[in-house]
Scaffold this motif. Structure first.
Motif, PDB file in Angstrom:
ATOM      1  N   GLY A  62      23.722  24.977   9.236  1.00 39.42           N
ATOM      2  CA  GLY A  62      23.458  26.360   8.880  1.00 39.42           C
ATOM      3  C   GLY A  62      23.139  27.215  10.093  1.00 39.42           C
ATOM      4  O   GLY A  62      23.561  28.370  10.172  1.00 39.42           O
ATOM      5  N   ALA A  63      22.412  26.641  11.049  1.00 36.88           N
ATOM      6  CA  ALA A  63      22.074  27.369  12.279  1.00 36.88           C
ATOM      7  C   ALA A  63      23.325  27.710  13.087  1.00 36.88           C
ATOM      8  O   ALA A  63      23.347  28.697  13.815  1.00 36.88           O
ATOM      9  CB  ALA A  63      21.100  26.554  13.119  1.00 36.88           C
ATOM     10  N   LEU A  64      24.376  26.894  12.961  1.00 36.97           N
ATOM     11  CA  LEU A  64      25.642  27.177  13.636  1.00 36.97           C
ATOM     12  C   LEU A  64      26.538  28.088  12.797  1.00 36.97           C
ATOM     13  O   LEU A  64      27.157  29.006  13.319  1.00 36.97           O
ATOM     14  CB  LEU A  64      26.390  25.879  13.939  1.00 36.97           C
ATOM     15  CG  LEU A  64      25.783  24.978  15.007  1.00 36.97           C
ATOM     16  CD1 LEU A  64      26.506  23.637  15.041  1.00 36.97           C
ATOM     17  CD2 LEU A  64      25.839  25.654  16.361  1.00 36.97           C
ATOM     18  N   LEU A  65      26.603  27.805  11.492  1.00 36.44           N
ATOM     19  CA  LEU A  65      27.516  28.550  10.626  1.00 36.44           C
ATOM     20  C   LEU A  65      27.110  30.002  10.401  1.00 36.44           C
ATOM     21  O   LEU A  65      27.965  30.883  10.355  1.00 36.44           O
ATOM     22  CB  LEU A  65      27.631  27.862   9.260  1.00 36.44           C
ATOM     23  CG  LEU A  65      28.472  26.608   9.165  1.00 36.44           C
ATOM     24  CD1 LEU A  65      28.484  26.091   7.733  1.00 36.44           C
ATOM     25  CD2 LEU A  65      29.891  26.863   9.644  1.00 36.44           C
ATOM     26  N   ASP A  66      25.813  30.257  10.258  1.00 33.11           N
ATOM     27  CA  ASP A  66      25.370  31.606   9.911  1.00 33.11           C
ATOM     28  C   ASP A  66      25.767  32.633  10.972  1.00 33.11           C
ATOM     29  O   ASP A  66      26.402  33.640  10.640  1.00 33.11           O
ATOM     30  CB  ASP A  66      23.869  31.633   9.642  1.00 33.11           C
ATOM     31  CG  ASP A  66      23.434  32.957   9.050  1.00 33.11           C
ATOM     32  OD1 ASP A  66      23.884  33.279   7.930  1.00 33.11           O
ATOM     33  OD2 ASP A  66      22.675  33.687   9.716  1.00 33.11           O
ATOM     34  N   PRO A  67      25.441  32.418  12.260  1.00 37.00           N
ATOM     35  CA  PRO A  67      25.889  33.405  13.244  1.00 37.00           C
ATOM     36  C   PRO A  67      27.407  33.437  13.401  1.00 37.00           C
ATOM     37  O   PRO A  67      27.986  34.489  13.683  1.00 37.00           O
ATOM     38  CB  PRO A  67      25.204  32.976  14.551  1.00 37.00           C
ATOM     39  CG  PRO A  67      24.700  31.608  14.322  1.00 37.00           C
ATOM     40  CD  PRO A  67      24.583  31.397  12.851  1.00 37.00           C
ATOM     41  N   LEU A  68      28.068  32.291  13.195  1.00 38.58           N
ATOM     42  CA  LEU A  68      29.532  32.263  13.245  1.00 38.58           C
ATOM     43  C   LEU A  68      30.118  33.147  12.143  1.00 38.58           C
ATOM     44  O   LEU A  68      31.045  33.924  12.383  1.00 38.58           O
ATOM     45  CB  LEU A  68      30.044  30.827  13.118  1.00 38.58           C
ATOM     46  CG  LEU A  68      31.554  30.662  13.059  1.00 38.58           C
ATOM     47  CD1 LEU A  68      32.176  31.028  14.397  1.00 38.58           C
ATOM     48  CD2 LEU A  68      31.914  29.238  12.677  1.00 38.58           C
ATOM     49  N   ALA A  69      29.568  33.031  10.949  1.00 40.01           N
ATOM     50  CA  ALA A  69      30.037  33.857   9.830  1.00 40.01           C
ATOM     51  C   ALA A  69      29.817  35.339  10.118  1.00 40.01           C
ATOM     52  O   ALA A  69      30.705  36.173   9.877  1.00 40.01           O
ATOM     53  CB  ALA A  69      29.317  33.454   8.540  1.00 40.01           C
ATOM     54  N   ASP A  70      28.636  35.666  10.643  1.00 41.84           N
ATOM     55  CA  ASP A  70      28.345  37.063  10.969  1.00 41.84           C
ATOM     56  C   ASP A  70      29.324  37.599  12.008  1.00 41.84           C
ATOM     57  O   ASP A  70      29.874  38.691  11.859  1.00 41.84           O
ATOM     58  CB  ASP A  70      26.913  37.205  11.506  1.00 41.84           C
ATOM     59  CG  ASP A  70      25.854  36.887  10.465  1.00 41.84           C
ATOM     60  OD1 ASP A  70      26.184  36.878   9.260  1.00 41.84           O
ATOM     61  OD2 ASP A  70      24.691  36.646  10.860  1.00 41.84           O
ATOM     62  N   LYS A  71      29.530  36.834  13.077  1.00 49.73           N
ATOM     63  CA  LYS A  71      30.424  37.265  14.152  1.00 49.73           C
ATOM     64  C   LYS A  71      31.870  37.356  13.667  1.00 49.73           C
ATOM     65  O   LYS A  71      32.582  38.298  14.009  1.00 49.73           O
ATOM     66  CB  LYS A  71      30.338  36.322  15.358  1.00 49.73           C
ATOM     67  CG  LYS A  71      29.167  36.622  16.224  1.00 49.73           C
ATOM     68  CD  LYS A  71      29.326  38.006  16.821  1.00 49.73           C
ATOM     69  CE  LYS A  71      28.018  38.648  17.138  1.00 49.73           C
ATOM     70  NZ  LYS A  71      28.115  40.072  17.375  1.00 49.73           N
ATOM     71  N   ALA A  72      32.300  36.365  12.899  1.00 51.59           N
ATOM     72  CA  ALA A  72      33.680  36.390  12.390  1.00 51.59           C
ATOM     73  C   ALA A  72      33.914  37.642  11.550  1.00 51.59           C
ATOM     74  O   ALA A  72      34.940  38.318  11.697  1.00 51.59           O
ATOM     75  CB  ALA A  72      33.970  35.130  11.571  1.00 51.59           C
TER      76      ALA A  72
END
Length: 184
Positions: A62-72
């Motif tokens: 989740g710590a990796l996916l959440d900012p990735l989702a925001d940036k994407a």
């Protein structure tokens, strides 16, 4: 009540799956759909964050996916709105270049076997908030047919300032980190 640990991550993955939908909607001129998808993505971000914190469901994934989702989502919206001509291309280049520089710095540090811990700076959180506000304003103005001035200019100035300051601070920290490498 027990909530499975995977629920916040599934919500985040759902947000990632919204990216192509919002890109299609903007490209197709379906601004109401784009705005609605953007709002759903924002609500899902708040919900997964609330669940993770309130029920202690934090995870490395989740710590990796959440900012990735925001940036994407944000980068896709900025690029698509820039191509569509709804926002100036220079701001798209600035926003995307910052993210590319940060990712490149992380990759280089890995290549030198000196991984750098990426902790979001307060200015980066302010940058994200300004980007979200700007994207929301532009999408809302295109959806509901109102003139976003002068708020769009104010938000562009904030995005520009926060982007430049955050990339500068990240690069200073990265150079400081990389200068600790011993020459063999």
């Amino acid at each position: 009540m027990t909530i499975p640990h995977s629920i916040p991550n599934l919500i985040t993955l759902g947000r990632i799956l919204l990216v192509p939908i919002v890109v299609w909607a903007i490209a197709a001129g379906e601004m109401e759909i784009a705005f609605l998808v953007f709002v759903v993505a924002g609500v899902s971000d708040a919900v997964d964050g609330f669940l993770a914190k309130r029920f202690n469901l934090r995870s490395e994934l989740g710590a990796l996916l959440d900012p990735l989702a925001d940036k994407a989502l944000l980068v896709s919206i900025f690029v698509t709105l820039g191509i569509w001509g709804a926002i100036p291309r220079w701001i798209v280049i600035l926003v995307v270049s910052r993210d590319i520089m940060i990712v490149a710095a992380v990759i280089v540090s890995w290549l030198f076997d000196r991984p750098v811990a990426m902790k979001p700076l307060m200015v980066s959180k302010l940058n994200t908030a300004a980007q979200v506000g700007f994207a929301a304003l532009v999408l809302a103005s295109l959806s509901f047919g109102f003139e976003p001035k002068p708020y769009d200019v104010v938000l562009m100035v904030l995005v520009t300032a926060f982007t430049l300051v955050s990339v500068g601070l990240y690069l200073v920290e990265w150079v400081r980190h990389m200068n600790t490498i011993e020459v063999r």
